[in-house]
Design a protein around this motif. Sequence first.
Motif, PDB file in Angstrom:
ATOM      1  N   GLY A 262       0.827  -1.192   0.000  1.00 60.74           N
ATOM      2  CA  GLY A 262       0.000   0.000   0.000  1.00 60.74           C
ATOM      3  C   GLY A 262       0.861   1.242   0.000  1.00 60.74           C
ATOM      4  N   ALA A 263       0.288   2.349   0.456  1.00 69.79           N
ATOM      5  CA  ALA A 263       0.987   3.628   0.408  1.00 69.79           C
ATOM      6  C   ALA A 263       1.957   3.817   1.566  1.00 69.79           C
ATOM      7  CB  ALA A 263      -0.030   4.764   0.387  1.00 69.79           C
ATOM      8  N   SER A 264       1.959   2.925   2.533  1.00 68.31           N
ATOM      9  CA  SER A 264       2.916   3.029   3.638  1.00 68.31           C
ATOM     10  C   SER A 264       3.307   1.625   4.078  1.00 68.31           C
ATOM     11  CB  SER A 264       2.309   3.803   4.815  1.00 68.31           C
ATOM     12  OG  SER A 264       1.471   2.980   5.592  1.00 68.31           O
ATOM     13  N   ASP A 265       4.293   1.576   4.951  1.00 72.07           N
ATOM     14  CA  ASP A 265       4.739   0.278   5.463  1.00 72.07           C
ATOM     15  C   ASP A 265       3.911  -0.176   6.655  1.00 72.07           C
ATOM     16  OD1 ASP A 265       5.657   2.138   7.258  1.00 72.07           O
ATOM     17  OD2 ASP A 265       7.641   1.246   7.492  1.00 72.07           O
ATOM     18  N   GLU A 266       2.962   0.644   7.122  1.00 76.24           N
ATOM     19  CA  GLU A 266       2.043   0.199   8.163  1.00 76.24           C
ATOM     20  C   GLU A 266       1.113  -0.879   7.594  1.00 76.24           C
ATOM     21  OE1 GLU A 266       1.997   4.614  10.242  1.00 76.24           O
ATOM     22  OE2 GLU A 266       0.096   3.712   9.588  1.00 76.24           O
ATOM     23  N   LEU A 267       0.617  -1.732   8.478  1.00 84.15           N
ATOM     24  CA  LEU A 267      -0.105  -2.928   8.019  1.00 84.15           C
ATOM     25  C   LEU A 267      -1.496  -3.041   8.620  1.00 84.15           C
ATOM     26  CD1 LEU A 267       2.802  -5.489   8.565  1.00 84.15           C
ATOM     27  CD2 LEU A 267       2.067  -4.554   6.367  1.00 84.15           C
ATOM     28  N   VAL A 268      -2.422  -3.550   7.830  1.00 78.95           N
ATOM     29  CA  VAL A 268      -3.665  -4.131   8.313  1.00 78.95           C
ATOM     30  C   VAL A 268      -3.582  -5.624   7.984  1.00 78.95           C
ATOM     31  CG1 VAL A 268      -6.165  -4.245   8.084  1.00 78.95           C
ATOM     32  CG2 VAL A 268      -5.009  -2.026   7.992  1.00 78.95           C
ATOM     33  N   VAL A 269      -3.785  -6.477   8.980  1.00 81.70           N
ATOM     34  CA  VAL A 269      -3.652  -7.924   8.793  1.00 81.70           C
ATOM     35  C   VAL A 269      -5.027  -8.525   8.513  1.00 81.70           C
ATOM     36  CG1 VAL A 269      -2.947 -10.108   9.839  1.00 81.70           C
ATOM     37  CG2 VAL A 269      -1.642  -8.023  10.303  1.00 81.70           C
ATOM     38  N   LEU A 270      -5.074  -9.431   7.542  1.00 82.81           N
ATOM     39  CA  LEU A 270      -6.276 -10.159   7.164  1.00 82.81           C
ATOM     40  C   LEU A 270      -5.961 -11.638   7.345  1.00 82.81           C
ATOM     41  CD1 LEU A 270      -9.098  -9.673   6.024  1.00 82.81           C
ATOM     42  CD2 LEU A 270      -8.072  -9.545   3.745  1.00 82.81           C
ATOM     43  N   GLN A 271      -6.658 -12.319   8.256  1.00 79.54           N
ATOM     44  CA  GLN A 271      -6.237 -13.657   8.680  1.00 79.54           C
ATOM     45  C   GLN A 271      -7.393 -14.635   8.799  1.00 79.54           C
ATOM     46  OE1 GLN A 271      -6.716 -14.756  12.280  1.00 79.54           O
ATOM     47  NE2 GLN A 271      -5.824 -16.762  11.872  1.00 79.54           N
ATOM     48  N   SER A 272      -7.123 -15.897   8.489  1.00 81.70           N
ATOM     49  CA  SER A 272      -7.981 -17.029   8.813  1.00 81.70           C
ATOM     50  C   SER A 272      -7.088 -18.263   8.904  1.00 81.70           C
ATOM     51  CB  SER A 272      -9.081 -17.224   7.768  1.00 81.70           C
ATOM     52  OG  SER A 272     -10.044 -18.166   8.230  1.00 81.70           O
ATOM     53  N   GLN A 301      -1.740   4.013  -4.236  1.00 79.56           N
ATOM     54  CA  GLN A 301      -2.075   5.223  -3.504  1.00 79.56           C
ATOM     55  C   GLN A 301      -3.493   5.201  -2.944  1.00 79.56           C
ATOM     56  OE1 GLN A 301      -1.321   5.031  -6.688  1.00 79.56           O
ATOM     57  NE2 GLN A 301      -2.799   6.153  -7.973  1.00 79.56           N
ATOM     58  N   GLU A 302      -4.331   4.250  -3.395  1.00 80.15           N
ATOM     59  CA  GLU A 302      -5.681   4.122  -2.858  1.00 80.15           C
ATOM     60  C   GLU A 302      -5.746   3.213  -1.633  1.00 80.15           C
ATOM     61  OE1 GLU A 302      -8.666   3.124  -5.706  1.00 80.15           O
ATOM     62  OE2 GLU A 302      -7.975   4.599  -7.170  1.00 80.15           O
ATOM     63  N   LEU A 303      -4.628   2.634  -1.273  1.00 77.88           N
ATOM     64  CA  LEU A 303      -4.546   1.742  -0.116  1.00 77.88           C
ATOM     65  C   LEU A 303      -3.577   2.364   0.886  1.00 77.88           C
ATOM     66  CD1 LEU A 303      -5.571  -1.007   0.896  1.00 77.88           C
ATOM     67  CD2 LEU A 303      -3.617  -2.071  -0.250  1.00 77.88           C
ATOM     68  N   PRO A 304      -4.092   3.143   1.867  1.00 74.97           N
ATOM     69  CA  PRO A 304      -3.206   3.911   2.747  1.00 74.97           C
ATOM     70  C   PRO A 304      -2.197   3.069   3.521  1.00 74.97           C
ATOM     71  CG  PRO A 304      -5.472   4.661   2.958  1.00 74.97           C
ATOM     72  CD  PRO A 304      -5.507   3.405   2.139  1.00 74.97           C
ATOM     73  N   ARG A 305      -2.580   1.835   3.838  1.00 77.84           N
ATOM     74  CA  ARG A 305      -1.652   0.917   4.504  1.00 77.84           C
ATOM     75  C   ARG A 305      -1.532  -0.345   3.668  1.00 77.84           C
ATOM     76  NH1 ARG A 305      -4.459   2.793   9.610  1.00 77.84           N
ATOM     77  NH2 ARG A 305      -2.860   4.059  10.635  1.00 77.84           N
ATOM     78  N   LEU A 335       7.150  -7.323  11.870  1.00 78.24           N
ATOM     79  CA  LEU A 335       5.821  -7.071  11.325  1.00 78.24           C
ATOM     80  C   LEU A 335       4.810  -6.614  12.375  1.00 78.24           C
ATOM     81  CD1 LEU A 335       5.502 -10.062   8.809  1.00 78.24           C
ATOM     82  CD2 LEU A 335       6.264  -7.717   8.361  1.00 78.24           C
ATOM     83  N   VAL A 336       4.870  -7.175  13.564  1.00 76.14           N
ATOM     84  CA  VAL A 336       3.892  -6.814  14.598  1.00 76.14           C
ATOM     85  C   VAL A 336       3.959  -5.334  14.954  1.00 76.14           C
ATOM     86  CG1 VAL A 336       3.177  -7.209  16.996  1.00 76.14           C
ATOM     87  CG2 VAL A 336       3.691  -9.161  15.506  1.00 76.14           C
ATOM     88  N   PRO A 337       5.148  -4.741  15.146  1.00 76.01           N
ATOM     89  CA  PRO A 337       5.175  -3.310  15.460  1.00 76.01           C
ATOM     90  C   PRO A 337       4.637  -2.420  14.350  1.00 76.01           C
ATOM     91  CG  PRO A 337       7.256  -4.350  16.064  1.00 76.01           C
ATOM     92  CD  PRO A 337       6.493  -5.347  15.243  1.00 76.01           C
ATOM     93  N   ARG A 338       4.562  -2.926  13.138  1.00 79.14           N
ATOM     94  CA  ARG A 338       4.039  -2.143  12.012  1.00 79.14           C
ATOM     95  C   ARG A 338       2.535  -2.309  11.824  1.00 79.14           C
ATOM     96  NH1 ARG A 338       7.582  -4.541   7.308  1.00 79.14           N
ATOM     97  NH2 ARG A 338       5.926  -3.551   6.075  1.00 79.14           N
ATOM     98  N   THR A 339       1.914  -3.169  12.636  1.00 80.16           N
ATOM     99  CA  THR A 339       0.502  -3.513  12.436  1.00 80.16           C
ATOM    100  C   THR A 339      -0.409  -2.524  13.150  1.00 80.16           C
ATOM    101  OG1 THR A 339       1.035  -5.852  12.174  1.00 80.16           O
ATOM    102  CG2 THR A 339      -1.230  -5.304  12.764  1.00 80.16           C
ATOM    103  N   ALA A 340      -1.284  -1.902  12.366  1.00 80.93           N
ATOM    104  CA  ALA A 340      -2.256  -0.957  12.922  1.00 80.93           C
ATOM    105  C   ALA A 340      -3.495  -1.665  13.436  1.00 80.93           C
ATOM    106  CB  ALA A 340      -2.640   0.070  11.863  1.00 80.93           C
ATOM    107  N   ALA A 341      -3.930  -2.712  12.741  1.00 83.23           N
ATOM    108  CA  ALA A 341      -5.143  -3.444  13.122  1.00 83.23           C
ATOM    109  C   ALA A 341      -5.150  -4.785  12.417  1.00 83.23           C
ATOM    110  CB  ALA A 341      -6.391  -2.639  12.775  1.00 83.23           C
ATOM    111  N   ALA A 342      -5.977  -5.701  12.919  1.00 85.84           N
ATOM    112  CA  ALA A 342      -6.064  -7.038  12.337  1.00 85.84           C
ATOM    113  C   ALA A 342      -7.513  -7.476  12.289  1.00 85.84           C
ATOM    114  CB  ALA A 342      -5.240  -8.028  13.159  1.00 85.84           C
ATOM    115  N   LEU A 343      -7.825  -8.300  11.283  1.00 84.79           N
ATOM    116  CA  LEU A 343      -9.174  -8.818  11.101  1.00 84.79           C
ATOM    117  C   LEU A 343      -9.105 -10.305  10.788  1.00 84.79           C
ATOM    118  CD1 LEU A 343     -12.239  -8.563  10.695  1.00 84.79           C
ATOM    119  CD2 LEU A 343     -11.788  -7.762   8.362  1.00 84.79           C
ATOM    120  N   CYS A 344      -9.766 -11.117  11.613  1.00 80.22           N
ATOM    121  CA  CYS A 344      -9.873 -12.558  11.397  1.00 80.22           C
ATOM    122  C   CYS A 344     -11.290 -12.871  10.920  1.00 80.22           C
ATOM    123  CB  CYS A 344      -9.570 -13.310  12.694  1.00 80.22           C
ATOM    124  SG  CYS A 344      -9.846 -15.099  12.603  1.00 80.22           S
ATOM    125  N   LEU A 345     -11.390 -13.720   9.895  1.00 68.70           N
ATOM    126  CA  LEU A 345     -12.690 -14.105   9.347  1.00 68.70           C
ATOM    127  C   LEU A 345     -12.855 -15.619   9.414  1.00 68.70           C
ATOM    128  CD1 LEU A 345     -12.770 -11.853   6.154  1.00 68.70           C
ATOM    129  CD2 LEU A 345     -13.824 -11.397   8.382  1.00 68.70           C
TER     130      LEU A 345
END
Length: 494
Positions: A262-272, A301-305, A335-345
């Motif tokens: 995305g546009a930065s090295d910050e992360l949103v995690v998508l997990q299952s 640029q449309e994906l801020p993280r 990777l964990v310190p760069r993670t802003a939020a996480a979503l498990c489905l």
Amino acid sequence: MQTTNQTWARPRVDAGPARSVDAGRFLPVETLTGWQQALDDRGLRATGSAAHADYIGDLARRLSEAGVPDVALEAVPMRRWSARRWGLRLAGPDSGAEVAVVSPVAYSGRTGADGVTGPLSPEPRTGAIGVVDITLPAFTAGDFDALDYGPSALAAAEPAYAPDQPYERVWLAHDQMRAELARFAAAGAAGLILVIDLPEEELGGGYLLYDGVHRTVPALFVGRESGRRLHEAARREMKVKLTLVADAAEVDTHNIVGIIPGASDELVVLQSHTDGSNGLEDNGCEAILAMAHYLARLPRQELPRSVLVLLSTGHFATEEAWGLEAFLERHREDLVPRTAAALCLEHLGALVAPAGCSDHVPGVTYEFGACFATPHPAVVDSMRSALVRAQVTEPRVLRPFVPHSSGSSPDGTTWPGDGGPFWHTAGLPAANFITGPGYLLNVEPVMDRIDVAALRRQAIAFTEAVLELAAVPWHELRGQASRAADGPSEGEPR
């Protein structure tokens, strides 16, 4: 596909965030139906088994084909348990009479090829084969609604919904199963039969008690009718022959990791998780593949993280989400310190159990479900909005409520889902969508109980939630967890 020593790229460009998903560009129902059917056809994927390894390899390939760069497999060692043959026969006057068995107790002890024979006993005795009843804990929908950050069952999607609706599921009885196994093992029992108070056909060869604890007492599950037969045999002081041929081996199983830049090295995690019993448990990976296919095609640029896709192992081999725990430990410095939020489905598109099943609810279409969420208003709001848009389950967003003994949880709690360690181990802002129908752990085809169009609506809604979370300022997520809705406990994520 990369090796486990992947160095993750850190792109930085100016962000102009996407606000919504163009449903016309999301994979169609026909494609997702094919994926879902193929998963259901695989059947049981016990952790570390050949079937599980094959699915992991297939997912990694498809994730790369979906446009996710640098997909990596990360090894996680485990002691695998595999049942090869099992059975139950009455001895004595009815010598050789077969007793219907639902399934072996996963990770229980094992016998030789000839099995073990002993007197049936409802109480722990040395050398006996125990027979005990497992009852389903009685909860109601209202018990879960009381955990909601907002008013109970907000804007209920199902007209027939009622707070006193019973919620009784076999997987809720795992603690009782563990206690009985420990009680009979301590007495030196030769074996144990756990009687589940449901018809055998409703249990569908269930893969139960998958906590990864290798026990010494060989044990089998039977249903209600076999249980009555065995209790009568015990009253007549009959013997039974129990056979459970199984083996254990040290193997590596694997997490799958890939990052959509995305546009930065910050992360949103998508997990299952990748291990499972049928096409519902767990189809979160299939939904995430569709979501990754969409997100990977957005202009950066449309994906801020950046979005980290984690398809983890170990759900069917531990009391907790062991594969996710391994990932968090491995990447706690990068990777964990760069993670802003996480979503498990987990368990998307689940239909209510068919008429005649104990958990069938007349007039209700979809299985009872919810999002657990950490006490961050941005997380709670994004999940509520996603559930409203999906129009599948009620938009129920719940607090973590299970006490966690490790003390590492910011507020001392977690929730019953694979994504719990995001909060109780790493202290990350996180949410976990989950359903838990009675047929969830059945080792049988369940394609007729999955609404793929509903799964697609959920996948689109949760993709929009990822985009929302990608745009939330860092300090609103990784700063002190602020008071949400009516004020749960505050905590400070690490």
